[in-house]
Design a protein around this motif. Structure first.
Motif, PDB file in Angstrom:
ATOM      1  N   ILE A 159      41.376  55.307  43.208  1.00 33.54           N
ATOM      2  CA  ILE A 159      41.557  53.927  42.880  1.00 33.54           C
ATOM      3  C   ILE A 159      42.338  53.513  41.423  1.00 33.54           C
ATOM      4  CG2 ILE A 159      40.363  51.501  42.613  1.00 33.54           C
ATOM      5  CD1 ILE A 159      40.489  52.754  45.362  1.00 33.54           C
ATOM      6  N   TRP A 160      41.624  54.375  40.259  1.00 30.64           N
ATOM      7  CA  TRP A 160      42.164  54.128  39.146  1.00 30.64           C
ATOM      8  C   TRP A 160      43.461  54.437  39.036  1.00 30.64           C
ATOM      9  CZ3 TRP A 160      37.515  57.495  37.252  1.00 30.64           C
ATOM     10  CH2 TRP A 160      36.380  56.612  37.218  1.00 30.64           C
ATOM     11  N   MET A 161      44.197  55.604  39.647  1.00 30.91           N
ATOM     12  CA  MET A 161      45.448  56.022  39.566  1.00 30.91           C
ATOM     13  C   MET A 161      46.505  54.990  40.268  1.00 30.91           C
ATOM     14  SD  MET A 161      45.014  60.244  38.843  1.00 30.91           S
ATOM     15  CE  MET A 161      46.622  60.543  38.523  1.00 30.91           C
ATOM     16  N   ASN A 162      46.060  54.764  41.376  1.00 28.01           N
ATOM     17  CA  ASN A 162      46.974  53.825  42.396  1.00 28.01           C
ATOM     18  C   ASN A 162      47.027  52.467  41.771  1.00 28.01           C
ATOM     19  OD1 ASN A 162      47.992  54.949  44.710  1.00 28.01           O
ATOM     20  ND2 ASN A 162      45.919  55.825  45.021  1.00 28.01           N
ATOM     21  N   VAL A 163      46.108  51.898  40.885  1.00 28.02           N
ATOM     22  CA  VAL A 163      46.148  50.543  40.404  1.00 28.02           C
ATOM     23  C   VAL A 163      47.043  50.597  38.973  1.00 28.02           C
ATOM     24  CG1 VAL A 163      44.756  48.654  39.133  1.00 28.02           C
ATOM     25  CG2 VAL A 163      43.995  49.733  41.322  1.00 28.02           C
ATOM     26  N   ILE A 164      46.644  51.748  38.088  1.00 26.35           N
ATOM     27  CA  ILE A 164      47.268  52.084  37.322  1.00 26.35           C
ATOM     28  C   ILE A 164      48.791  52.280  37.506  1.00 26.35           C
ATOM     29  CG2 ILE A 164      48.035  53.749  35.054  1.00 26.35           C
ATOM     30  CD1 ILE A 164      44.837  54.103  34.932  1.00 26.35           C
ATOM     31  N   ASN A 165      49.124  52.851  38.371  1.00 22.45           N
ATOM     32  CA  ASN A 165      50.697  53.251  39.002  1.00 22.45           C
ATOM     33  C   ASN A 165      51.470  51.769  38.854  1.00 22.45           C
ATOM     34  OD1 ASN A 165      52.688  54.688  39.784  1.00 22.45           O
ATOM     35  ND2 ASN A 165      51.944  54.271  42.194  1.00 22.45           N
ATOM     36  N   VAL A 166      50.833  51.052  39.204  1.00 24.60           N
ATOM     37  CA  VAL A 166      51.349  49.386  39.528  1.00 24.60           C
ATOM     38  C   VAL A 166      51.388  48.353  38.117  1.00 24.60           C
ATOM     39  CG1 VAL A 166      51.306  47.227  40.748  1.00 24.60           C
ATOM     40  CG2 VAL A 166      50.918  49.441  41.959  1.00 24.60           C
ATOM     41  N   GLU A 167      50.166  48.579  37.708  1.00 24.98           N
ATOM     42  CA  GLU A 167      49.713  47.718  36.431  1.00 24.98           C
ATOM     43  C   GLU A 167      50.489  48.460  35.043  1.00 24.98           C
ATOM     44  OE1 GLU A 167      48.184  44.792  36.321  1.00 24.98           O
ATOM     45  OE2 GLU A 167      47.987  45.067  38.671  1.00 24.98           O
ATOM     46  N   ALA A 168      50.783  49.528  34.757  1.00 23.46           N
ATOM     47  CA  ALA A 168      51.376  50.080  33.998  1.00 23.46           C
ATOM     48  C   ALA A 168      52.814  50.537  33.899  1.00 23.46           C
ATOM     49  CB  ALA A 168      50.500  51.520  33.468  1.00 23.46           C
ATOM     50  N   ASP A 169      53.408  50.193  35.093  1.00 22.93           N
ATOM     51  CA  ASP A 169      54.755  50.488  35.296  1.00 22.93           C
ATOM     52  C   ASP A 169      55.676  49.731  34.325  1.00 22.93           C
ATOM     53  OD1 ASP A 169      56.464  51.985  37.331  1.00 22.93           O
ATOM     54  OD2 ASP A 169      57.395  50.251  37.896  1.00 22.93           O
ATOM     55  N   PRO A 170      55.530  48.447  34.176  1.00 23.84           N
ATOM     56  CA  PRO A 170      56.359  47.748  33.170  1.00 23.84           C
ATOM     57  C   PRO A 170      55.409  47.989  31.839  1.00 23.84           C
ATOM     58  CG  PRO A 170      55.016  46.242  34.308  1.00 23.84           C
ATOM     59  CD  PRO A 170      54.532  47.717  34.852  1.00 23.84           C
ATOM     60  N   GLY A 171      54.364  48.377  31.544  1.00 22.77           N
ATOM     61  CA  GLY A 171      53.491  48.452  30.607  1.00 22.77           C
ATOM     62  C   GLY A 171      52.578  47.568  30.556  1.00 22.77           C
ATOM     63  N   THR A 172      51.279  47.928  30.027  1.00 23.80           N
ATOM     64  CA  THR A 172      50.434  46.955  29.796  1.00 23.80           C
ATOM     65  C   THR A 172      49.498  47.384  28.789  1.00 23.80           C
ATOM     66  OG1 THR A 172      48.466  46.039  31.368  1.00 23.80           O
ATOM     67  CG2 THR A 172      48.828  48.599  31.379  1.00 23.80           C
ATOM     68  N   THR A 173      48.157  46.924  28.671  1.00 18.79           N
ATOM     69  CA  THR A 173      47.161  47.085  27.547  1.00 18.79           C
ATOM     70  C   THR A 173      46.037  47.569  28.131  1.00 18.79           C
ATOM     71  OG1 THR A 173      46.098  44.933  27.475  1.00 18.79           O
ATOM     72  CG2 THR A 173      48.230  45.138  26.130  1.00 18.79           C
ATOM     73  N   GLU A 174      45.353  48.301  27.164  1.00 23.47           N
ATOM     74  CA  GLU A 174      44.173  48.813  27.527  1.00 23.47           C
ATOM     75  C   GLU A 174      42.865  47.827  27.997  1.00 23.47           C
ATOM     76  OE1 GLU A 174      41.832  52.362  25.128  1.00 23.47           O
ATOM     77  OE2 GLU A 174      41.768  50.543  24.232  1.00 23.47           O
ATOM     78  N   ALA A 175      43.006  46.785  27.378  1.00 27.95           N
ATOM     79  CA  ALA A 175      42.270  45.711  27.670  1.00 27.95           C
ATOM     80  C   ALA A 175      42.529  45.031  28.912  1.00 27.95           C
ATOM     81  CB  ALA A 175      42.122  44.510  26.518  1.00 27.95           C
ATOM     82  N   ALA A 176      43.896  44.838  29.545  1.00 27.39           N
ATOM     83  CA  ALA A 176      44.422  44.267  30.524  1.00 27.39           C
ATOM     84  C   ALA A 176      44.106  45.092  31.687  1.00 27.39           C
ATOM     85  CB  ALA A 176      45.728  43.951  30.636  1.00 27.39           C
ATOM     86  N   LEU A 177      44.089  46.418  31.613  1.00 30.51           N
ATOM     87  CA  LEU A 177      43.559  47.358  32.722  1.00 30.51           C
ATOM     88  C   LEU A 177      42.136  47.307  32.783  1.00 30.51           C
ATOM     89  CD1 LEU A 177      45.703  50.550  31.920  1.00 30.51           C
ATOM     90  CD2 LEU A 177      45.688  49.012  34.070  1.00 30.51           C
ATOM     91  N   PHE A 178      41.144  47.379  31.696  1.00 29.12           N
ATOM     92  CA  PHE A 178      39.855  47.068  31.922  1.00 29.12           C
ATOM     93  C   PHE A 178      39.488  45.907  32.713  1.00 29.12           C
ATOM     94  CE2 PHE A 178      35.495  45.784  30.755  1.00 29.12           C
ATOM     95  CZ  PHE A 178      34.742  47.213  30.817  1.00 29.12           C
ATOM     96  N   GLU A 179      40.026  44.647  32.574  1.00 29.07           N
ATOM     97  CA  GLU A 179      39.761  43.620  33.063  1.00 29.07           C
ATOM     98  C   GLU A 179      40.100  43.530  34.612  1.00 29.07           C
ATOM     99  OE1 GLU A 179      40.342  38.648  32.481  1.00 29.07           O
ATOM    100  OE2 GLU A 179      41.274  40.019  31.061  1.00 29.07           O
ATOM    101  N   THR A 180      41.273  44.306  34.882  1.00 23.06           N
ATOM    102  CA  THR A 180      41.721  44.442  36.209  1.00 23.06           C
ATOM    103  C   THR A 180      40.793  45.107  37.234  1.00 23.06           C
ATOM    104  OG1 THR A 180      44.161  44.295  35.617  1.00 23.06           O
ATOM    105  CG2 THR A 180      43.586  45.381  37.854  1.00 23.06           C
TER     106      THR A 180
END
Length: 252
Positions: A159-180
């Motif tokens: 789950i972590w890696m599949n979501v990060i795959n999308v969310e961090a594709d254009p770049g994101t923040t640590e806090a935004a990932l935690f909230e996701t």
């Protein structure tokens, strides 16, 4: 070492692509680089000396600090306040030592760390070494044990890696990932900083050590902000269920 007693079992499988030994993106993995340097050092010197507690002796620890080029742990920073550094004070080396023994690339014999036949072969095969080392490190190790935290984040690697795959594709923040993942806007300056620390230490940091993510930090409006980006190694090495959700990379 605590890692020896607490392995974090991960039943699901993340598919890694096979990379050639000369694939340029392999250079982005700090853990792979440290493993190659350690194996080659042991091969060239015959062995690496151990202390009575079976840690690497300081002479090699100092060599590792100076040569690993580890993100956030340069030799200048490590030796600024301490002229002597032990293995446990350089966590990447402590973890790597455990990994090499666990994967039977090296063994302890008469006060020395010596390569096995397998370790000697993999010292010259970065692509094969990455395939052996990185999945085991990410999915089998209890990352809380060397992060010095008691808690572990709720979730699973697929789950972590599949979501990060999308969310961090254009770049994101640590806090935004935690909230996701957890639905709460926590950060290092909020009351939930400990939960953020656990998530960062047990999920984001291992991915950075593996060379799949890169992080940049800045101060914005008086707050600490950590930006998270996927590396080209992520795109080269991983085959994930959410790949079809990504926008095609533009070619300049």
């Amino acid at each position: 070492m605590e890692l020896q007693r607490r392995l974090w079992h991960c039943p699901e499988m993340i598919e890694f692509r096979t990379l050639a030994d000369d694939h340029p993106d392999l250079a982005q993995s700090p853990l792979l680089r440290g493993a190659l340097l350690t194996l080659k050092y042991a091969r060239e010197h015959g062995s690496i000396g151990l202390t009575k507690t079976k840690a690497f002796k300081r002479v090699f620890v100092h060599w590792a600090v100076e040569n690993f080029d580890w993100p956030g742990k340069t030799a200048e920073e490590m030796f600024r306040y301490n002229k002597v550094v032990n293995e446990y004070e350089f966590p990447p080396l402590e973890v790597l030592h455990f990994l090499l023994i666990s994967l039977r690339m090296g063994r302890h014999f008469k006060g020395e760390f010596r390569l096995t036949k397998r370790g000697a072969e993999l010292a010259g095969a970065p692509g094969r070494l990455f395939a052996e080392l990185i999945p085991y490190f990410l999915f089998q190790i209890d990352h809380a044990s060397y992060a010095r935290f008691d808690g572990r984040p709720f979730g699973k690697w697929d789950i972590w890696m599949n979501v990060i795959n999308v969310e961090a594709d254009p770049g994101t923040t640590e806090a935004a990932l935690f909230e996701t993942f957890y639905g709460e806007p926590q950060d290092w300056h909020t009351a939930g900083w400990r939960e953020m620390a656990v998530f960062s230490s047990c999920v984001l940091r291992p991915l950075e050590w593996a060379g799949l993510l890169t992080e940049t930090r800045e101060e914005a409006a008086g707050k600490h902000v950590c930006h998270v980006f996927k590396t080209s190694l992520w795109r080269s090495a991983l085959n994930l269920d959410t790949d079809d959700m990504l926008r095609p990379m533009s070619v300049q």
